[in-house]
Design a protein around this motif. Structure first.
Motif, PDB file in Angstrom:
ATOM      1  N   VAL A 193      52.029  45.127  44.383  1.00  0.00           N
ATOM      2  CA  VAL A 193      50.919  44.770  45.264  1.00  0.00           C
ATOM      3  C   VAL A 193      50.836  43.250  45.368  1.00  0.00           C
ATOM      4  CG1 VAL A 193      48.444  45.018  45.685  1.00  0.00           C
ATOM      5  CG2 VAL A 193      49.664  46.778  44.370  1.00  0.00           C
ATOM      6  N   THR A 194      50.751  42.753  46.597  1.00  0.00           N
ATOM      7  CA  THR A 194      50.491  41.321  46.789  1.00  0.00           C
ATOM      8  C   THR A 194      49.053  41.158  47.263  1.00  0.00           C
ATOM      9  OG1 THR A 194      52.758  40.714  47.253  1.00  0.00           O
ATOM     10  CG2 THR A 194      51.060  39.293  48.190  1.00  0.00           C
ATOM     11  N   ILE A 195      48.298  40.377  46.508  1.00  0.00           N
ATOM     12  CA  ILE A 195      46.901  40.134  46.863  1.00  0.00           C
ATOM     13  C   ILE A 195      46.762  38.698  47.360  1.00  0.00           C
ATOM     14  CG2 ILE A 195      44.525  40.097  46.003  1.00  0.00           C
ATOM     15  CD1 ILE A 195      45.571  42.015  43.738  1.00  0.00           C
ATOM     16  N   PHE A 196      46.270  38.559  48.568  1.00  0.00           N
ATOM     17  CA  PHE A 196      46.108  37.227  49.163  1.00  0.00           C
ATOM     18  C   PHE A 196      44.970  36.465  48.471  1.00  0.00           C
ATOM     19  CE2 PHE A 196      48.574  36.735  53.171  1.00  0.00           C
ATOM     20  CZ  PHE A 196      49.283  37.932  53.112  1.00  0.00           C
ATOM     21  N   SER A 197      45.113  35.147  48.388  1.00  0.00           N
ATOM     22  CA  SER A 197      44.013  34.326  47.874  1.00  0.00           C
ATOM     23  C   SER A 197      43.964  33.011  48.636  1.00  0.00           C
ATOM     24  CB  SER A 197      44.185  34.081  46.371  1.00  0.00           C
ATOM     25  OG  SER A 197      45.231  33.163  46.137  1.00  0.00           O
ATOM     26  N   PHE A 219      44.715  48.872  36.739  1.00  0.00           N
ATOM     27  CA  PHE A 219      44.095  50.004  36.052  1.00  0.00           C
ATOM     28  C   PHE A 219      44.643  51.323  36.616  1.00  0.00           C
ATOM     29  CE2 PHE A 219      40.388  52.805  35.074  1.00  0.00           C
ATOM     30  CZ  PHE A 219      40.421  52.645  33.692  1.00  0.00           C
ATOM     31  N   ALA A 220      44.915  51.319  37.916  1.00  0.00           N
ATOM     32  CA  ALA A 220      45.450  52.529  38.563  1.00  0.00           C
ATOM     33  C   ALA A 220      46.957  52.675  38.339  1.00  0.00           C
ATOM     34  CB  ALA A 220      45.143  52.491  40.056  1.00  0.00           C
ATOM     35  N   GLY A 221      47.592  51.659  37.782  1.00  0.00           N
ATOM     36  CA  GLY A 221      49.008  51.779  37.445  1.00  0.00           C
ATOM     37  C   GLY A 221      49.957  50.998  38.339  1.00  0.00           C
ATOM     38  N   ALA A 222      49.436  50.091  39.152  1.00  0.00           N
ATOM     39  CA  ALA A 222      50.307  49.287  40.017  1.00  0.00           C
ATOM     40  C   ALA A 222      50.644  47.961  39.334  1.00  0.00           C
ATOM     41  CB  ALA A 222      49.619  49.027  41.348  1.00  0.00           C
ATOM     42  N   GLU A 223      51.606  47.260  39.921  1.00  0.00           N
ATOM     43  CA  GLU A 223      51.899  45.904  39.458  1.00  0.00           C
ATOM     44  C   GLU A 223      51.368  44.964  40.536  1.00  0.00           C
ATOM     45  OE1 GLU A 223      56.146  45.200  38.760  1.00  0.00           O
ATOM     46  OE2 GLU A 223      55.808  43.089  39.265  1.00  0.00           O
ATOM     47  N   ALA A 224      50.393  44.155  40.167  1.00  0.00           N
ATOM     48  CA  ALA A 224      49.731  43.365  41.202  1.00  0.00           C
ATOM     49  C   ALA A 224      49.879  41.873  40.943  1.00  0.00           C
ATOM     50  CB  ALA A 224      48.252  43.744  41.269  1.00  0.00           C
ATOM     51  N   HIS A 225      50.055  41.111  42.030  1.00  0.00           N
ATOM     52  CA  HIS A 225      50.176  39.658  41.937  1.00  0.00           C
ATOM     53  C   HIS A 225      49.229  39.004  42.919  1.00  0.00           C
ATOM     54  CE1 HIS A 225      53.812  39.955  39.511  1.00  0.00           C
ATOM     55  NE2 HIS A 225      54.124  40.986  40.285  1.00  0.00           N
ATOM     56  N   ILE A 226      48.522  37.982  42.432  1.00  0.00           N
ATOM     57  CA  ILE A 226      47.672  37.184  43.322  1.00  0.00           C
ATOM     58  C   ILE A 226      48.513  36.039  43.858  1.00  0.00           C
ATOM     59  CG2 ILE A 226      45.671  35.651  43.410  1.00  0.00           C
ATOM     60  CD1 ILE A 226      44.495  37.379  41.085  1.00  0.00           C
ATOM     61  N   VAL A 236      52.458  47.175  48.768  1.00  0.00           N
ATOM     62  CA  VAL A 236      51.044  47.167  49.158  1.00  0.00           C
ATOM     63  C   VAL A 236      50.565  45.726  49.355  1.00  0.00           C
ATOM     64  CG1 VAL A 236      48.702  47.916  48.534  1.00  0.00           C
ATOM     65  CG2 VAL A 236      50.685  49.212  47.689  1.00  0.00           C
ATOM     66  N   LEU A 237      49.807  45.502  50.423  1.00  0.00           N
ATOM     67  CA  LEU A 237      49.159  44.204  50.625  1.00  0.00           C
ATOM     68  C   LEU A 237      47.655  44.398  50.538  1.00  0.00           C
ATOM     69  CD1 LEU A 237      50.845  42.447  53.666  1.00  0.00           C
ATOM     70  CD2 LEU A 237      51.351  42.239  51.218  1.00  0.00           C
ATOM     71  N   ALA A 238      47.015  43.447  49.882  1.00  0.00           N
ATOM     72  CA  ALA A 238      45.551  43.527  49.820  1.00  0.00           C
ATOM     73  C   ALA A 238      44.949  42.204  50.266  1.00  0.00           C
ATOM     74  CB  ALA A 238      45.095  43.864  48.409  1.00  0.00           C
ATOM     75  N   PHE A 239      44.023  42.290  51.209  1.00  0.00           N
ATOM     76  CA  PHE A 239      43.200  41.144  51.589  1.00  0.00           C
ATOM     77  C   PHE A 239      41.845  41.381  50.940  1.00  0.00           C
ATOM     78  CE2 PHE A 239      46.519  41.241  54.720  1.00  0.00           C
ATOM     79  CZ  PHE A 239      46.785  39.910  55.000  1.00  0.00           C
ATOM     80  N   PRO A 240      41.560  40.638  49.883  1.00  0.00           N
ATOM     81  CA  PRO A 240      40.344  40.945  49.122  1.00  0.00           C
ATOM     82  C   PRO A 240      39.106  40.350  49.770  1.00  0.00           C
ATOM     83  CG  PRO A 240      41.474  39.105  48.109  1.00  0.00           C
ATOM     84  CD  PRO A 240      42.307  39.518  49.300  1.00  0.00           C
TER      85      PRO A 240
END
Lengths: 256, 986
Positions: free
Chosen positions: A6-10, A26-33, A51-55
């Motif tokens: 997962v790439t999380i935008f900041s 927590f759900a089991g993904a590997e996430a990077h900000i 996965v992309l996340a725009f928080p």
């Protein structure tokens, strides 16, 4: 099982990236900000992500309109890369300010405008799930917190008709258990047809105003001390988790 | 060429409707029919029409907005239009974003002298010119904004374009200041500032004659005159704001001063007695206080006030206050991440307009209390929400004596690892040879003389440049870069925030760590040209941090800041020269021994005198009001009633850490404590609470201070905190602190500060004082007035708990639960909210004399027992009994749970003799709890030895109680409505 990346935008005032990362992990993904400027400098990171996340947050302080400046920056510098990303069987989510950014960038239909109260509001809401987004698979309804000043969903007649045709309305506010408990209206901001979340790309891109990443644990619920007493009196075990984790699990399961 | 783009909503605009609602409320006599708004962006730059159009499109969402580059978009019908824009030089955050969007869209930077400015148009239909003028006054603050009014006819001929560019005509020069002048002139320089060549003065230095003479003799010894920048620098560093001289200097027999004996003294004693259980890590020495969270993390806390600026520009003052105290977290150790904000607003009655003026001619009115409150609420809203920091706790207190100067408290909790990259993060030390780096915002005239200004009473000469507006996004970008990357890559050796006094204070402060500094002032990036060196040196322009950066790390740090779009530059070097030297374009303009700068201030011996109090008891005749009526009236007072409209507009869920909320229970009652869980994977939590009883100062400041500490500690314990791991912070807000009477009261309160904290074992970890909350001006008749804030002590508590799932809220949970009262109820109605209510009704002042006393020994026993009972899981709800007494506490728990109660208060321990004392006495040390049916025995066992009385049962849908010879029955709906009445339409 594959751990989706997962790439999380900041950057520029986004501010929910850390709890969003914690929820995905927590759900089991590997996430990077990643800072948007780093992504612009090295867009190949998108190729390695599922996965992309725009928080959520307050990118550019909501100045000139929420999500506008950040959305422009995305559009200006990452249009092609995002297009390529979405051509693949990937997922993307925009939460609150992330939703506003995705609509501004043209990746989701409609717009978010000032709440009817003309004031920022932070409370919990109840949501009814519609449509067929993989993000919401198996969920019928859930309660999550909102915190926004410009969260009233708006679409013109044409857009609305298209949304319905595409089965792209994902979440609607309703007067459910949380609103009943606190005696608050179901629709917190005057959103058109109670719309709280919509999708595009056949449900793979979800935008929503409520914050699932703030509802991962039972003790995040606003009435948990009351619920806990009920469980204790019934001799039932007190739950550990909150309702929001389901979305993040769905994302992980999608790639399983 | 200057072009103006306007953007307006195509769809229904909630903001315009919001204006309409507000204006209708405030001007019920006007015939206002509708409001429309348009946002304007004025571009003062050489751009082509096509480029302007490209920019306009970026500013517009075609689904909801429309734009024009040739005209101001106006509604079809309106009678008047008001344009509101900032004065030159005032921070315009929207314009800053717009400029970035423009540069991003065009792929080029604007040139020097080119810029973007914003303003907005409010179109009013159905109003007269006089209405429009009154409305314009409501909609803008003339200190920071301009408002121009046009009728529809004028507007249709074309609205003029205004470019609020800063033009400074000041000479960019350094002047030597002669101190070989009369004492009168020395006093004048100290009070009004250095004289400009044209005879005007530069603004207050707040230096006493004694201090001026010390400076005079110092420079006589050096055989030269001080430069203006040296004098300004001394004024900043020696200011009450920075040196806390009233707390530091001897007072009567207390040679070491109040701070050393009573505040630091308490902490030292507690730490010593705790021995290995001491949890303090960094107290009093840093920007915030730090305690252990666990073996891996530190939690910090700091509470500030921003009173004087908030009186003039409530929005700007409050946003600057909150964003400023966030930097105290960032500036703790090597940088802590802000994880929670708290607030407190003390204002005059917001429901009543009492006009007061700064000048005899009544040209400079103070904003009404309502607007001050609205403004500070908005300021903290913008600052906290935009920064992504949750706000779990806050309060509003009102008193007519806050009319002159409001008190605006803003606090921030920080969080950081104990170690990172091999460094202990709560320690820092700049080294000689390190670069001095300033990062964040640019420097303008904002906030000049802020530190010296707040050391003075508010009067007509108070400088407008003291006003500033924070920019949370610029700071958030810097904060991300610092706590996420730079700190853990060990790219700097020290960091501190730029608050009062700007870089003059931050650099001088850090220079103490290594023994000197050399600054090249022309390297400091400016917002606009024309600033004199002394102005650059002391400007309080916001969002700046100062770093000590080893030369070898500068390139890497600069690159990191660039990636985050944060401006940073080297402005000098730390040295070991023993001097603070400032150069401007190669010329030395300040050359001062560190010793004189930091320790040269003359000590003032302070003397106190016991004031005479003449408080009278209310006569029996006015205490005959039916108790039901009094209870409902108390619930609807702004000191007790709901402030849910604030709690709901402050994000308390961001960061995903919220455990107990600011509004608790079904009935959403404001709590005096909140719990957060900083780490997603650890159940450990942080409890925050507050205590304040400024009203008790009318009788006894010792009792006032003791009660404040007691209440903060008690509320924390109620929420689940442990006395074993609980610390406190002190914020003194005094007035007229140069009078012996007020100093006596200060000394008394300081004794209580010591005694109470030592008794509870809760060390002070940080504190702040603001000693001159006075207003000197004129009333509506033009008569001279002096409004002095009541001596106010805010105590904030911070505790660490092992398991957030044991946290407790204040609302009743279920029918059949047993209700107990812990503690004793005495005849202590002195300075109570009840007496305030009776006084208001009788239009007289009856303070009374029986002020609540704090009995720490008994209380400690009870709190420890309660702590134990909470850990055992007996407690369904706990609420500390506070303002308004037991009846109000019972109402709050009932409203919270939306559950009634059946109560008999006839057998309460204590000497409360009358029925109204039973209900409304504010005796300290009391806690109202409800216990799950079936757990009574276990609870009573846990409470053994403490005074604990069973008073009833949770039941039904009304509050039904017997108090002495009185019986009350009030339906929940009536209680709830009364509780929500005070700010119903806000």
């Amino acid at each position: 099982m594959i751990k989706p990346k997962v790439t999380i935008f900041s950057g520029y005032g986004l501010n929910c990236e850390e709890e969003t990362k914690a929820a995905f992990e927590f759900a089991g993904a590997e996430a990077h900000i990643r800072h948007i400027n780093d992504i612009i400098a090295t867009p190949s990171v998108l190729k390695e992500s599922q996965v992309l996340a725009f928080p959520g947050g307050f990118s550019y302080g909501d100045d000139t309109g929420s999500g506008k400046a950040y959305g422009n920056r995305v559009k200006e510098h990452l249009s092609e890369e995002l297009d390529a990303f979405l051509q693949r069987d990937t997922l993307a989510i925009g939460i609150c300010n992330g939703f506003q950014i995705l609509t501004s960038a043209g990746l989701l239909p409609g717009a978010l405008i000032a709440n009817d109260s003309a004031r920022f509001i932070c409370r919990w809401v109840d949501l009814k799930v519609e449509g067929h987004s993989p993000w919401l698979r198996g969920i019928e309804s859930l309660s999550l917190p909102i915190a926004h000043g410009e969260g009233k969903y708006y679409a013109d007649q044409k857009t609305l008709a298209q949304l319905k045709k595409d089965d792209a309305v994902a979440l609607r506010y309703e007067r459910g258990p949380m609103s009943e408990h606190f005696d608050l209206p179901g629709n917190p901001n005057g959103a058109l047809e109670n719309i709280a979340g919509v999708t595009a790309y056949d449900g793979r891109v979800l935008g929503l105003m409520p914050h699932p990443e703030r509802a991962i644990r039972f003790t995040q619920l606003p009435q948990w001390t009351c619920e806990k007493e009920r469980y204790l009196r019934d001799g039932a075990p007190v739950p550990e988790e909150g309702p929001g984790i389901a979305l993040f699990r769905n994302a992980v399961d999608y790639f399983a | 060429m200057t072009r103006r783009i306007t953007v307006a909503a195509k769809v229904e605009d909630a903001r315009a409707l919001g204006y309409l609602r507000t204006l209708r409320d405030i001007f019920p006599g006007s015939k206002i029919r509708s409001v429309a708004v348009a946002q304007a962006y004025t571009v003062d730059a050489k751009l082509t029409a096509k480029e302007i159009d490209t920019f306009a499109r970026r500013l517009t969402n075609p689904l909801i907005d429309e734009y024009s580059t040739s005209r101001v978009i106006a509604p079809k019908k309106y009678t008047f239009v008001i344009e509101i824009g900032f004065h030159p030089g005032v921070t315009d955050n929207v314009a800053k974003t717009a400029r970035q969007m423009l540069e991003d869209a065009l792929g080029k930077k604007l040139k020097k002298d080119e810029d973007v400015y914003t303003s907005f148009f409010v179109f009013l239909d159905g109003v007269s010119r006089s209405d429009a003028e009154a409305m314009a006054r409501e909609l803008h603050n003339p200190l920071i904004e301009r408002a121009s009014i046009y009728d529809a006819k004028q507007a249709k001929r074309g609205l003029p374009i205004v470019v609020p560019q800063v033009h400074l005509h000041e000479r960019v020069a350094v002047d030597a200041v002669s101190l070989d002048v009369s004492d009168d002139e020395l006093v004048r320089i100290g009070k009004e500032g250095v004289a400009n060549p044209d005879g005007t003065r530069r603004g207050p230095l707040a230096l006493s004659l004694n201090a001026m003479k010390t400076i005079q003799s110092h420079y006589r010894k050096l055989k030269r005159l001080p430069t203006d920048i040296e004098l300004e620098s001394l004024a900043q560093t020696w200011s009450e704001h920075c040196k806390h001289s009233i707390f530091a200097d001897p007072i009567d027999e207390v040679k070491e001063g109040i701070y050393k004996r009573y505040i630091k003294g308490a902490t030292q004693k507690i730490r010593k007695s705790k021995g290995k259980r001491d949890f303090c890590l960094s107290v009093f020495t840093d920007n915030a206080g730090g305690i252990a969270f666990d073996g891996e993390y530190i939690v910090t806390h700091k509470v500030e006030t921003h009173n004087s600026p908030s009186a003039l520009d409530p929005f700007g003052g409050a946003i600057t206050g909150i964003v400023g105290v966030n930097r105290d977290a960032l500036g703790f150790g090597l940088g802590a991440k802000p994880i929670a904000n708290v607030y407190g607003y003390c204002v005059g009655d917001p429901h009543k307009d009492v006009p007061v003026y700064r000048d005899a001619a009544k040209k400079q009115p103070l904003l009404p209390s309502r607007r001050i409150l609205e403004g500070v609420i908005r300021g903290v809203n913008a600052g906290g929400n935009q920064s992504g920091i949750p706000t779990p706790l806050g309060f509003v207190a009102t008193d007519p004596r806050y009319r002159g100067k409001p008190l605006v408290f803003a606090g921030t909790v920080g969080f950081l690892p104990r170690k990172s990259a091999g460094r202990v993060l709560h320690k820092k030390k700049a080294r000689a040879g390190d670069y001095i780096v300033v990062a964040g915002g640019r420097v303008g005239l904002d906030g000049i003389h802020g530190a010296t200004f707040s050391s003075e009473a508010l009067a007509s000469g108070s400088p407008a440049t003291a006003v500033q507006i924070g920019d949370p996004i610029t700071q958030k970008k810097m904060s991300d870069a610092v706590v996420r990357e730079a700190r853990d890559r060990a790219l700097y050796t020290s960091i501190t925030d730029n608050g009062a006094g700007g870089i003059s204070c931050s650099i001088a402060e850090m220079a103490k760590e290594c023994g000197g500094a050399l600054v090249n002032l022309e390297k400091v990036p400016l917002k606009y040209p024309g600033l004199s060196p002394w102005q650059i040196w002391i400007s309080e322009s916001q969002e700046r941090m100062t770093f000590a950066v080893p030369k070898k790390h500068w390139k890497e740090l600069k690159k990191l800041f660039d990636r985050h779009d944060v401006e940073a530059c080297v402005v000098g070097e730390f040295t070991a020269s023993g001097k603070c030297v400032v150069k401007y374009k190669g010329k030395t303009i300040m050359d001062m021994h560190m010793e004189f700068l930091h320790d040269g201030r003359p000590v003032e011996h302070q003397k106190t005198r016991k004031p005479v109090y003449t408080n009278i008891e209310p006569p029996k005749s006015i205490r005959n009001v039916p108790l039901e009526k009094s209870l409902l009236a108390l619930l609807s007072r702004s000191n007790i009633g709901s402030i849910s409209f604030i709690s709901q507009q402050y994000d308390h869920e961001v960061q995903g850490t919220s455990v107990t909320k600011p509004l608790q229970g079904r009935g959403r009652v404001n709590a005096d404590a909140g719990v957060i869980q900083p780490l997603p994977h650890s159940k450990k939590g942080v409890v925050l609470s507050h205590g304040f009883f400024p009203w008790y100062s009318d009788i006894d400041t010792y009792a006032m201070a003791a009660a404040s500490i007691d209440a903060a500690v008690r509320s924390a314990v109620c929420a689940g905190a442990s006395l074993e791991h609980l610390a406190v912070l002190d914020n003194f807000c005094w007035s007229s602190s140069n009078t012996p009477e007020r100093l006596y009261e200060l000394k008394e309160s300081a004794k209580a500060v010591y005694d109470t904290a030592v008794a509870y074992g809760t060390p002070y970890i940080s504190g702040k004082d603001s000693m001159f909350n006075d207003f000197r001006g004129f009333d509506a008749k033009g008569k001279k007035i002096h409004i002095a804030a009541p001596p106010t002590l805010l105590i904030s508590a911070i505790g660490v708990i092992d398991d957030v799932s044991r946290a407790v809220t204040i609302d009743f949970k279920a029918e059949g639960d047993r209700i107990y009262l812990i503690g004793e109820t005495h005849d202590e109605l002195g300075a109570s909210e009840y007496f305030a209510l009776l006084s208001e009704k009788a239009k007289k002042t009856y303070v009374g004399t029986g002020v609540p006393r704090t009995h720490t020994k008994k209380n400690l026993l009870a709190y420890r027992a309660l702590e134990h009972a909470i850990q055992k899981g007996c407690i369904a709800s706990a609420l500390s009994v506070g303002r308004g007494g037991l009846a109000v506490a019972l109402s709050k728990s009932a409203i919270g749970g939306q559950l009634g109660a059946l109560l008999d208060l006839s057998q309460l321990p204590g000497n409360a003799s009358s029925d109204d004392a039973i209900l409304f006495s504010e005796s300290q040390g009391r806690v109202l709890v409800s216990v799950r049916a079936g757990m009574e025995a276990e609870f009573e066992k846990a409470m053994k030895g403490a005074k604990c009385t069973r008073i009833g049962t949770v039941k039904g849908s009304e509050l039904s109680l017997i108090a002495g010879s009185s019986t009350l029955k009030i339906p929940l709906g009536t209680l709830t409505a009364a509780y929500r009445a005070s700010f119903k339409d806000w």
